[in-house]
Design an enzyme around this catalytic site. Structure first.
Site, short mmCIF file in Angstrom:
data_model
loop_
_atom_site.label_atom_id
_atom_site.label_comp_id
_atom_site.label_asym_id
_atom_site.label_seq_id
_atom_site.Cartn_x
_atom_site.Cartn_y
_atom_site.Cartn_z
CB SER A 107 -5.95 0.45 1.08
OG SER A 107 -5.83 1.09 -0.20
CG ASP A 121 -13.81 -7.36 -31.01
OD1 ASP A 121 -13.02 -6.64 -31.65
OD2 ASP A 121 -14.77 -7.98 -31.52
CB SER A 133 -0.90 0.03 1.24
OG SER A 133 -1.75 1.17 1.20
CE1 TYR A 166 -6.39 -10.15 -31.15
CE2 TYR A 166 -6.82 -9.53 -33.44
CZ TYR A 166 -6.13 -9.34 -32.25
OH TYR A 166 -5.18 -8.35 -32.15
O1 LIG Z 1 -8.80 3.27 -4.60
C1 LIG Z 1 -8.16 3.28 -3.57
C2 LIG Z 1 -8.74 2.73 -2.35
O2 LIG Z 1 -9.99 2.12 -2.70
C3 LIG Z 1 -6.72 3.76 -3.55
O3 LIG Z 1 -6.31 4.08 -2.35
C4 LIG Z 1 -5.91 2.68 -4.28
O4 LIG Z 1 -6.12 2.97 -5.63
C5 LIG Z 1 -4.43 2.65 -3.98
O5 LIG Z 1 -4.26 2.11 -2.72
P1 LIG Z 1 -3.00 1.17 -2.37
O6 LIG Z 1 -1.75 1.99 -2.58
O7 LIG Z 1 -3.03 -0.02 -3.30
O8 LIG Z 1 -3.23 0.80 -0.91
#
Ligand SMILES: O=C(CO)[C@@H](O)[C@@H](O)COP(=O)(O)O
Length: 229
Positions: free
Chosen positions: A81, A126, A51, A220
């Site tokens: 997250s 497609d 995260s 394809y």
């Molecule tokens: O969309 C959200 C949470 O739903 C963003 O915080 C996410 O794209 C990125 O979070 P992470 O860095 O993967 O924890």
């Protein structure tokens, strides 16, 4: 008991890490948004991005390995997250080997309007076999997003779903297939958006959608020769 990694786990870490570069390459993510995960074939092990780590700093050894319940088995950093959302998909859709999440601009603009993307170009027939469906609004922090993804995808051939007010989630037989679906979802979201600015796009008849989808999925490209099947 300490986790005993395998060649398959380490290979998935490399694949998942490298596929994050494709999200940048195709303009699908900004800063640290977005994430890719992969199920290690034949196991209940999930490899996912850590995260909040800058894409420039992602390395295979930073990928996080969890079980299907999200328990961290390998890795020093906290998992994405969105890990719980990815895991609900893997729990309920055993055929899925890869999940991707982005906030790609055009597809997310459709999500902000709470509108599914209609199937009005052959590229959608497609790749998606019809519309890209709209899933419900759900805040992060529970299994609601994951459940919304799975329930929305049922009854659709689409490997992509736009979650209201949030963004895109895609699935695939492996992480690369899920990344392709995310790339194509943004491509068609942009085209249909442009079309609708100048008029009302014309839907493709369902029978034609079915034929286009069948061709693209089964004819394809370079189909395996009979001896390879
Ligand atoms: O969309 C959200 C949470 O739903 C963003 O915080 C996410 O794209 C990125 O979070 P992470 O860095 O993967 O924890």
């Amino acid at each position: 008991m300490s986790f005993k990694t395998t060649a398959a786990v380490e290979e998935m870490k490399v694949k998942v890490c490298n596929l994050h570069a494709e999200l940048l390459r195709w303009g699908l993510v900004t800063w640290t948004s977005g994430n890719v995960s992969g199920r290690v074939p034949g196991t209940d092990l999930i490899v996912i991005k850590p995260s909040g780590v800058s894409y420039d700093d992602l390395k295979p050894e930073l990928m996080v390995v969890t079980d299907l319940e999200g328990k961290i088995l390998d890795g020093e950093l906290a998992p994405s997250s969105d890990a719980e959302s990815h895991n609900v998909v893997y729990q309920r859709m055993p055929e899925v080997g890869g999940v991707v999440h982005t906030h790609s601009p055009y597809a997310t603009a459709w999500a902000a309007r709470a509108e599914p993307i209609p199937c009005v170009i052959t590229a959608m027939a497609d790749e998606f076999g019809g519309e890209i469906p709209l899933g419900p609004f759900a805040r992060i922090g529970s299994d609601a997003i994951g459940k919304g993804i799975v329930e929305t995808l049922q009854g659709h051939r689409s490997p992509a779903v736009i979650m209201q007010n949030h963004g895109v989630f895609t699935i695939g037989k492996d992480p690369k297939a899920a990344v392709k679906a995310a790339v194509m979802a943004e491509d068609v979201a942009r085209t249909v958006h442009i079309s609708r600015q100048l008029g009302e796009p014309v839907p493709i008849p369902q029978a034609d959608i079915d034929k286009l989808y069948d061709r693209y999925q089964n004819v394809y490209g370079q189909q395996p020769s009979p001896k390879e099947q």
